[in-house]
Design an enzyme around this catalytic site. Sequence first.
Site, PDB file in Angstrom:
ATOM      1  N   LYS A 106       0.825  -1.234   0.000  1.00 51.99           N
ATOM      2  CA  LYS A 106       0.000   0.000   0.000  1.00 51.99           C
ATOM      3  C   LYS A 106       0.836   1.251   0.000  1.00 51.99           C
ATOM      4  O   LYS A 106       0.448   2.264  -0.590  1.00 51.99           O
ATOM      5  CB  LYS A 106      -0.998   0.023   1.172  1.00 51.99           C
ATOM      6  CG  LYS A 106      -0.388  -0.211   2.549  1.00 51.99           C
ATOM      7  CD  LYS A 106      -0.365  -1.651   2.844  1.00 51.99           C
ATOM      8  CE  LYS A 106       0.511  -2.034   3.982  1.00 51.99           C
ATOM      9  NZ  LYS A 106      -0.160  -2.886   4.936  1.00 51.99           N
ATOM     10  N   VAL A 133      -5.186  -3.294   0.678  1.00 61.91           N
ATOM     11  CA  VAL A 133      -6.157  -2.702   1.624  1.00 61.91           C
ATOM     12  C   VAL A 133      -7.049  -3.800   2.196  1.00 61.91           C
ATOM     13  O   VAL A 133      -7.627  -4.591   1.441  1.00 61.91           O
ATOM     14  CB  VAL A 133      -7.072  -1.662   0.936  1.00 61.91           C
ATOM     15  CG1 VAL A 133      -7.913  -0.927   1.973  1.00 61.91           C
ATOM     16  CG2 VAL A 133      -6.273  -0.667   0.119  1.00 61.91           C
ATOM     17  N   GLY A 188       2.213 -11.225  13.175  1.00 55.55           N
ATOM     18  CA  GLY A 188       2.414 -10.897  11.752  1.00 55.55           C
ATOM     19  C   GLY A 188       1.452  -9.843  11.229  1.00 55.55           C
ATOM     20  O   GLY A 188       1.279  -9.702  10.023  1.00 55.55           O
ATOM     21  N   LYS A 206      -3.933   3.360   2.868  1.00 51.48           N
ATOM     22  CA  LYS A 206      -5.076   2.557   2.407  1.00 51.48           C
ATOM     23  C   LYS A 206      -6.261   3.451   2.047  1.00 51.48           C
ATOM     24  O   LYS A 206      -6.962   3.198   1.061  1.00 51.48           O
ATOM     25  CB  LYS A 206      -5.458   1.542   3.488  1.00 51.48           C
ATOM     26  CG  LYS A 206      -4.375   0.490   3.709  1.00 51.48           C
ATOM     27  CD  LYS A 206      -4.627  -0.280   4.978  1.00 51.48           C
ATOM     28  CE  LYS A 206      -3.607  -1.383   5.182  1.00 51.48           C
ATOM     29  NZ  LYS A 206      -3.657  -1.930   6.536  1.00 51.48           N
TER      30      LYS A 206
END
Length: 428
Positions: A106, A133, A188, A206
């Site tokens: 992004k 996104v 993560g 985003k």
Amino acid sequence: MKKKITIGMLGLGTVGGGTLAILQKNKAELQRKLGVDLEVKRIAVRDVKKPRSVAVDPVLLTDNQDAVLLDPEIDIVVEVMGGTEAARSAIKKALENGKYVVTANKDLMAQHGPELLAVAEACGKNIYYEASVGGGIPLIRPLKYCLGANRIKKVMGIINGTTNYILTQMSREGKEFDEALAEAQARGFAEADPTNDISGRDAAYKLNILASLAFSTVVQMEDIFLEGIDNVKLRDIRYARELGYAVKLLAVGEETEAGLVLRVHPALIPLDHPLAAVENEFNAIFLEGDAVGEVMFYGRGAGAMPTGSAVCADIMDAARAIKNEQQNGVLETTFTRKKVVPMQDQHSRFYLRLKAEDEPGVFAKLAHAFGAARVSLDMIIQKRSDAKTAEIVLVTHDVSEGAFAKALASLREMPAIRIINSILRVIE
Ligand code: NAP
Ligand code: HSE
């Protein structure tokens, strides 16, 4: 017609690992759906010796990106390494060497999307970026295709998994910020450097991508008002809950008569608002179209497998384009810039927590300072006090950002005000 489509990957971290795991696990399913086999031929990483979360034949790994970008047998390059400059030049090189590109990046698409899409168009190829996104939630494709007949009026939601995880853990479990962030990193969800998550910049990237597609415009990062969750304290989350609100990092994009409203900031939202129930790494986005009305998208906004799911869907789209020898239309290159409403002309309600001298007349002085700036107060509560200071929480009615800033400036001049601890916006 091609029987096999060959993939080269740049990166095999959280998202790359999830992508490869899905390509391996669902190989037969993907082949059945596409009518061609997908084969991963090379994967460029920084350190070929590093242990991987997914089983991978070591001969596939290379620390030379050109082994992917210049291999004439590779049809699709999947960029999941992150960063801006290295990814930008790698993607250009991939396109110029006749490859379709899939990216989850992004940062890159928000800052250089129009330039890269123009290169893709000139090369007769395409860039797919569904994973950039909302992690596993379909948003780019619905905006481009399924809702394509609408004029989109509003985009609003929670679009950063890390900050939503942190705020949920602080609110639900009473965890401290740093502990919750460490958990989001271990799972993560966070960026390699989580600064952009915390500062709201990841959500702003985003929003940039969503707003560009929703309002057919070119958004620049300076167009987006940005505030992160760095200053949200456990105390504010607790007070907000007492007042009937949850604290969330919200992204808002709206096309109004005055221009585009584009903002990312933490906000108090009523506990019965659907976004208040969106917890942990989940994201939720409302889109409002003139024909369809309101549509809500909800799901996991970060993490290896949800994001890998979106990357693999893009690989499938690219594979279909290659198989059918179609470019798949690069619609976004026709956008032009639209006017943006300056933040000082936008309106909000505000929550304020401050410490004042615990002496008679402080409430009256506060009310006077707000009154003089034409800011009307909805609530003013003394939360607790010690021998000398009182902690006061107040919530304003709807005011312009400019008028609120004026009231704040006069508050800062008042000798009775020791410190203004928190300022948060309230969205009803
Ligand atoms: P990550 O875990 O840090 O993985 C990055 C991978 O790229 C690693 O395998 C690394 O190699 C490799 N790499 C980095 N620089 C490289 C270079 N110059 N040349 C070759 N390989 C290089 O990051 P991630 O979380 O997977 O994120 C990847 C991208 O997806 C980012 O753009 C991120 O914003 C985006 N994204 C992430 C998520 C998420 O939930 N994490 C969701 C949506 C989008 P080594 O392994 O050898 O170090
Ligand atoms: N760091 C990002 C997040 C990953 O937490 O939402 C998904 O884009």
